[in-house]
Design a protein around this motif. Structure first.
Motif, PDB file in Angstrom:
ATOM      1  N   ALA A  16       0.813  -1.215   0.000  1.00 42.91           N
ATOM      2  CA  ALA A  16       0.000   0.000   0.000  1.00 42.91           C
ATOM      3  C   ALA A  16       0.850   1.271   0.000  1.00 42.91           C
ATOM      4  CB  ALA A  16      -0.940   0.010   1.212  1.00 42.91           C
ATOM      5  N   ARG A  18       3.992   3.999  -1.377  1.00 45.50           N
ATOM      6  CA  ARG A  18       4.140   4.816  -2.589  1.00 45.50           C
ATOM      7  C   ARG A  18       4.631   3.994  -3.775  1.00 45.50           C
ATOM      8  NH1 ARG A  18       8.183   9.387  -1.617  1.00 45.50           N
ATOM      9  NH2 ARG A  18       6.540  10.072  -0.207  1.00 45.50           N
ATOM     10  N   SER A  21       2.152   0.369  -4.181  1.00 47.12           N
ATOM     11  CA  SER A  21       0.855   0.393  -4.857  1.00 47.12           C
ATOM     12  C   SER A  21       1.012   0.429  -6.372  1.00 47.12           C
ATOM     13  CB  SER A  21       0.032   1.585  -4.369  1.00 47.12           C
ATOM     14  OG  SER A  21       0.705   2.810  -4.616  1.00 47.12           O
ATOM     15  N   SER A  38       0.277  -5.935   3.452  1.00 49.65           N
ATOM     16  CA  SER A  38       0.250  -4.546   3.898  1.00 49.65           C
ATOM     17  C   SER A  38      -0.161  -4.498   5.353  1.00 49.65           C
ATOM     18  CB  SER A  38      -0.743  -3.733   3.057  1.00 49.65           C
ATOM     19  OG  SER A  38      -0.859  -2.405   3.551  1.00 49.65           O
ATOM     20  N   THR A  40      -1.687  -1.971   6.557  1.00 50.61           N
ATOM     21  CA  THR A  40      -2.943  -1.225   6.560  1.00 50.61           C
ATOM     22  C   THR A  40      -3.821  -1.686   5.404  1.00 50.61           C
ATOM     23  OG1 THR A  40      -1.983   0.539   5.199  1.00 50.61           O
ATOM     24  CG2 THR A  40      -1.887   0.825   7.589  1.00 50.61           C
ATOM     25  N   GLU A  41      -5.118  -1.565   5.558  1.00 51.51           N
ATOM     26  CA  GLU A  41      -6.043  -1.916   4.487  1.00 51.51           C
ATOM     27  C   GLU A  41      -6.076  -0.807   3.447  1.00 51.51           C
ATOM     28  OE1 GLU A  41      -9.868  -3.361   5.538  1.00 51.51           O
ATOM     29  OE2 GLU A  41      -9.165  -4.362   7.358  1.00 51.51           O
ATOM     30  N   ASP A  42      -6.197  -1.209   2.190  1.00 53.93           N
ATOM     31  CA  ASP A  42      -6.296  -0.254   1.082  1.00 53.93           C
ATOM     32  C   ASP A  42      -7.216  -0.852   0.029  1.00 53.93           C
ATOM     33  OD1 ASP A  42      -6.075   1.468  -1.023  1.00 53.93           O
ATOM     34  OD2 ASP A  42      -3.890   1.444  -1.135  1.00 53.93           O
ATOM     35  N   GLU A  44      -8.023   0.142  -2.715  1.00 54.57           N
ATOM     36  CA  GLU A  44      -7.603   0.422  -4.092  1.00 54.57           C
ATOM     37  C   GLU A  44      -6.523  -0.533  -4.590  1.00 54.57           C
ATOM     38  OE1 GLU A  44      -9.172   2.736  -5.911  1.00 54.57           O
ATOM     39  OE2 GLU A  44     -10.445   3.039  -4.150  1.00 54.57           O
ATOM     40  N   LEU A  45      -6.012  -1.420  -3.742  1.00 53.56           N
ATOM     41  CA  LEU A  45      -4.932  -2.315  -4.156  1.00 53.56           C
ATOM     42  C   LEU A  45      -5.375  -3.231  -5.283  1.00 53.56           C
ATOM     43  CD1 LEU A  45      -3.094  -3.505  -0.900  1.00 53.56           C
ATOM     44  CD2 LEU A  45      -2.117  -2.265  -2.828  1.00 53.56           C
TER      45      LEU A  45
END
Length: 292
Positions: A16, A18, A21, A38, A40-42, A44-45
């Protein structure tokens, strides 16, 4: 888009982030089956499988490595101020060791690891120093006086150990400042007003899309062993001739050769000859006269 990565399972840690991603999306577009790890959750991945976990955790990394063929390790605290000195150093070195040790023991054949231009120690050094010479290269003497740079230097040592211990081929990239085009253009405008802060990093930069491309080449290149490469755009992010910049801000530093126009004063020969890497997204800057 045809690629030898199509259908292969690639773990991307720090997915996640820079670079992570953009790399996750790039590898997915090449047909790779990407496991994104990751902390953290994202939503958009662009990954085939997402694992929320910590690269310092043996259990989390073991889960993420299920059925993996190749590894891209990008997870790190990316700056000396990203946490306490203890947190920055320990997070980075434990994560790299954990990922490579487990991958190597499982028989994974190739890993790409994000090192940093800071592995040579000068950019974050609190003393008033300059590089030993220009262009910077993979053999340049180091002068480390901060915990982040030390972590990156030791990450490279871990890569060499993992290759010797388990036979996993590892490519480490000494990335310069990597960012999106708009941020890089903003930085270039700052260097138009005051280029001095760029001297220790040789006014180098890399577009995130080119970082992802370099990682692709690191995964697919025909090589063996543990290798470290400087990668950067071929030009600087300052709108002045490189020779004029060095005359003004590093007048006493030896130059091993001359530089043409805005040529970046980093030796990119190894990445170009071994990997075939050339940045495809460079800043379109005018070349102005540097006022003394």
């Amino acid at each position: 888009m045809s690629s030898s990565l199509a259908g292969r399972r690639v773990l991307v840690t720090g997915a996640a982030g820079r670079i992570g991603s953009v790399t996750t999306r790039h590898l997915t577009e090449l047909g790779a089956l990407v496991t994104a790890l990751s902390i953290t959750e994202d939503p958009e991945l662009k990954a085939d499988r997402v694992v929320i976990g910590d690269t310092r955790s043996e259990d989390d990394v073991a889960a993420a490595l299920a059925e993996v063929d190749l590894v891209v390790h990008l997870a790190a605290l990316p700056h000396p101020s990203a946490g306490t000195p203890y947190d920055v150093y320990s997070t980075n070195v434990v994560s790299t060791f954990n990922v490579l040790a487990q991958a190597g023991a499982l028989g994974v054949k190739r890993a790409v690891v994000a090192s940093s231009i800071n592995a040579y120690g000068v950019p974050f050094n609190p003393h008033d120093i300059r590089p030993a010479y220009y262009p910077l290269d993979e053999k340049i003497p180091t002068d480390v006086a901060d915990w982040y740079s030390l972590s990156k230097q030791n990450d490279e040592n871990t890569c060499r150990m993992a290759w010797r211990r388990w036979g996993i081929d590892v490519v480490s990239f000494r990335f310069p400042h990597v960012n999106s085009p708009d941020v890089l253009e903003r930085q270039a405008r700052g260097f138009r007003e005051d280029p001095a802060p760029g001297v220790r990093e040789a006014w180098s930069y890399l577009d995130t899309r080119d970082a992802a491309y370099a990682i692709e080449l690191g995964l697919t290149a025909s090589l063996s062993g543990a290798h470290t490469f400087f990668v950067a755009a071929g030009t600087t992010n300052a709108p002045y001739e490189t020779e004029a910049l060095l005359d003004a801000f590093a007048p006493g530093v030896p130059r091993l050769r001359r530089f043409v126009g805005r040529e970046v004063p980093i030796d990119l020969t190894a990445a170009r000859t071994v990997l075939g890497f050339r940045a495809q997204h460079e800043l379109d800057l005018p070349t102005d006269r540097l006022e003394s």
